[in-house]
Scaffold this motif. Structure first.
Motif: not given
Lengths: 285, 296
Positions: B239-243, B259-270, B213-224
């Motif tokens: 940002d929760p809406d990286p697009t 360079v553009v890199e988009v990745r889901a936030a890790s548990l540590e990021d969250v 659940a935490l990871r999912l919550a975090l994945s709502r926020s991606s890192e650009v």
């Protein structure tokens, strides 16, 4: 599986704890050194054997034997217990005891079982040596030896709360060093190693106010010949009074020691042990 | 819970069902230790109600102690004893609380084999390595077959093999319906062994949920991450809406971005994000943890 009754389990665990602690201590270099010091003292006593104390029919060596025996008890009960308490508070032993069912009761029982043995082992070589080589400085019959044992046990129990107080007040080894110096000073004015009868009366009263004087007086009454009473206050051994005073202090000790120990333990938690660890790492003591 | 005027824990509302493995996370000074010490009965709370296994820990009877195991990281006691002696003496205190369902204490040889100390039973405690000492602490905590086990950073100082052994042991205990509350700074460990993560910051529970659940919550926020073509400057934006964010950036800075890199936030990021927001002055600190369970 039928459960073990609580008192039996606690007593069994405490007895084993005391036995292991004693074996580990007296098979270590520090423990062996403690006993070796007693042998060195025996040589000193031998050299002092012919120095007399005026009217007393006992040499200074005899007086020192009893003083050493009495101080051994005092030292084990006060400095030994205070030092162990301080160490056990810092290394988590007390917290460990607090974390198991009846652990503190068992720990206290173990301490009470351990303290008399701890007091006697270091002085045993000197006492046995004195019995063999310094006639007139130790009891002459089995009854006398049993009485001496009773006096020493009373002395240990009487002094236990002093150790608990010092151990709870002083939170570092440095503090305990000061406490030791104070105890040596107190022993010096309590007539453990030298008769106080010739001292000013007010100093005699100070000496008699605490249990140390009475431990020394009781040991001398049991171990030395009647003629040695000449250097005592009033010119006589007051064994009955000494035993009564020590019994009184022992009752106070048995009532106070658990309360004091529990008070120390009440403040114990993982964070206090961690803080002690960091203090030792930072200061070295 | 306060120390003098200093409020250490506030509005902690926590219920842990039997058999759950809970990891308590948080930065230093967040209140983890105080929380655990209150639950262990080593500290009296200044306010509020605490019930553990049906009793108030600070005043619980000795029988309650027999149901609780504690593993601290700072124990250095009984240094000159043999490993076997320590386990047996501590274990003896649990014998009165043995039942046919829960025989206490744990057999010494079996327990030491289980924590990987079968070869060290006769060894002095102060001659164990750091990792072996940790295993011994765990063994002492387990000797009474606790229903509830407190583990304070159980794998600190252990090598990877030792860590894996302890993780396997925690999994075994969880299978036996043992409730476990562990504190750790290791998010990977928490994610691996815990059913539930609690993040504590500033004396509040700021997140409470399963690792997923935490990871999912975090994945709502991606890192650009963007790198400027000319200056080489790197910009990182969560940002929760990286697009939408990228569309906006690329429209505004067409041709400037290399360079553009988009990745889901890790548990540590969250975790860091939650703690940062909770600890930053002026930021809203939610007293009610996010309802992460609802996201699973």
């Amino acid at each position: 599986m039928s459960p073990v009754p609580v008192p039996a389990a606690v007593l069994r665990a405490a007895t084993r704890q005391a036995r292991i602690s004693l074996v580990r201590k007296y098979t270590s270099a520090a423990g062996i050194t403690t006993v070796a010091v007693s042998l060195v003292l025996l040589v000193v006593l031998w050299l002092l054997r012919d120095i007399d104390l005026g009217s007393a029919a006992v040499g200074l060596g005899g007086y020192v034997v009893t003083g050493f025996l009495a101080f051994g008890v005092v030292s084990a009960a006060v400095i030994g217990v205070a030092g162990e308490l301080q160490t056990e508070r810092d290394d988590g032993t007390l917290l460990r005891a607090k974390a198991v069912p009846h652990g503190m009761t068992g720990h206290l029982v173990a301490k009470v079982l351990q303290a008399p043995v701890d007091a006697l082992i270091p002085v045993l070589p000197a006492v046995l040596g004195a019995a063999l080589f310094l006639p007139g400085t130790t009891p002459r019959d089995v009854g006398g030896w049993l009485l001496l044992l009773l006096v020493l046990l009373l002395g240990v129990v009487a002094m236990l709360p002093w150790g608990a107080v010092l151990g709870s007040v002083f939170r570092s080894m440095l503090g305990l060093v000061w406490a030791m110096i104070a105890l040596y000073a107190y022993a010096a004015v309590s007539g453990l190693f030298y008769p106080v009868a010739g001292w000013p009366v007010w100093l005699q009263w100070i000496a008699q106010a605490g249990p140390l004087y009475w431990i020394g007086a009781a040991v001398r009454a049991v171990a030395l010949p009647d003629s040695a009473a000449a250097v005592e206050i009033g010119g006589e051994f007051r064994l009955g009074v000494a035993l009564a005073v020590l019994a009184g202090w022992a009752v106070v000790g048995l009532l106070l020691a658990p309360v004091l120990l529990r008070r120390v333990v009440r403040r114990q938690s993982g964070s206090t042990v961690q803080a002690a660890r960091e203090r030792v790492l930072a200061t070295g003591f | 819970m306060s120390y003098g005027d200093h409020l250490v824990l506030d509005d902690i509302d926590l219920e842990v069902p039997r058999g759950q493995v809970v990891a308590l996370l948080g930065p230093n000074g967040a209140g983890k230790t105080t929380t655990v010490e209150v639950l262990e009965g080593f500290r009296q709370p200044s306010a509020g109600q605490v019930t553990v296994l049906g009793e108030t820990p600070a005043t619980a009877p000795e029988a309650w102690r027999a149901r609780v195991g504690i593993v601290l990281q700072s124990w250095r006691d009984h240094a000159t004893w043999r490993v076997r002696d320590l386990i047996e003496v501590v274990g003896a205190y649990y014998a009165p609380y043995s039942t046919s369902q829960t025989p206490r204490p744990w057999d010494t040889a079996e327990l030491l084999a289980r924590v990987g100390l079968a070869e060290q039973t006769g060894q002095r405690v102060d001659r164990l390595s750091g990792g072996q000492r940790r295993r011994l602490d765990v063994a002492v905590g387990l000797v009474g077959r606790p229903e509830l086990l407190f583990l304070d950073e159980p794998t600190t100082g252990l090598d990877p093999a030792g860590r894996r052994d302890i993780h396997d042991l925690v999994a075994d205990l969880a299978d036996l319906d043992t409730t476990i509350l562990l504190t750790t700074h290791d998010l990977t460990e928490a994610e691996k062994v815990a059913d539930r993560l609690l993040i504590l910051a500033g004396g509040h529970i700021v997140a409470d949920g399963t690792p997923d659940a935490l990871r999912l919550a975090l994945s709502r926020s991606s890192e650009v991450t963007l790198r400027d073509l000319e200056t080489g400057e790197v910009t990182v934006h969560a940002d929760p809406d990286p697009t939408a964010y990228l569309r906006q950036v690329l429209t505004a800075r067409a041709g400037e971005v290399e360079v553009v890199e988009v990745r889901a936030a890790s548990l540590e990021d969250v975790y860091l994000d939650i703690v940062r927001r909770a600890e930053s002055p002026g930021d809203h600190v939610p007293h009610d943890p996010p309802a992460l369970e609802a996201l699973t």
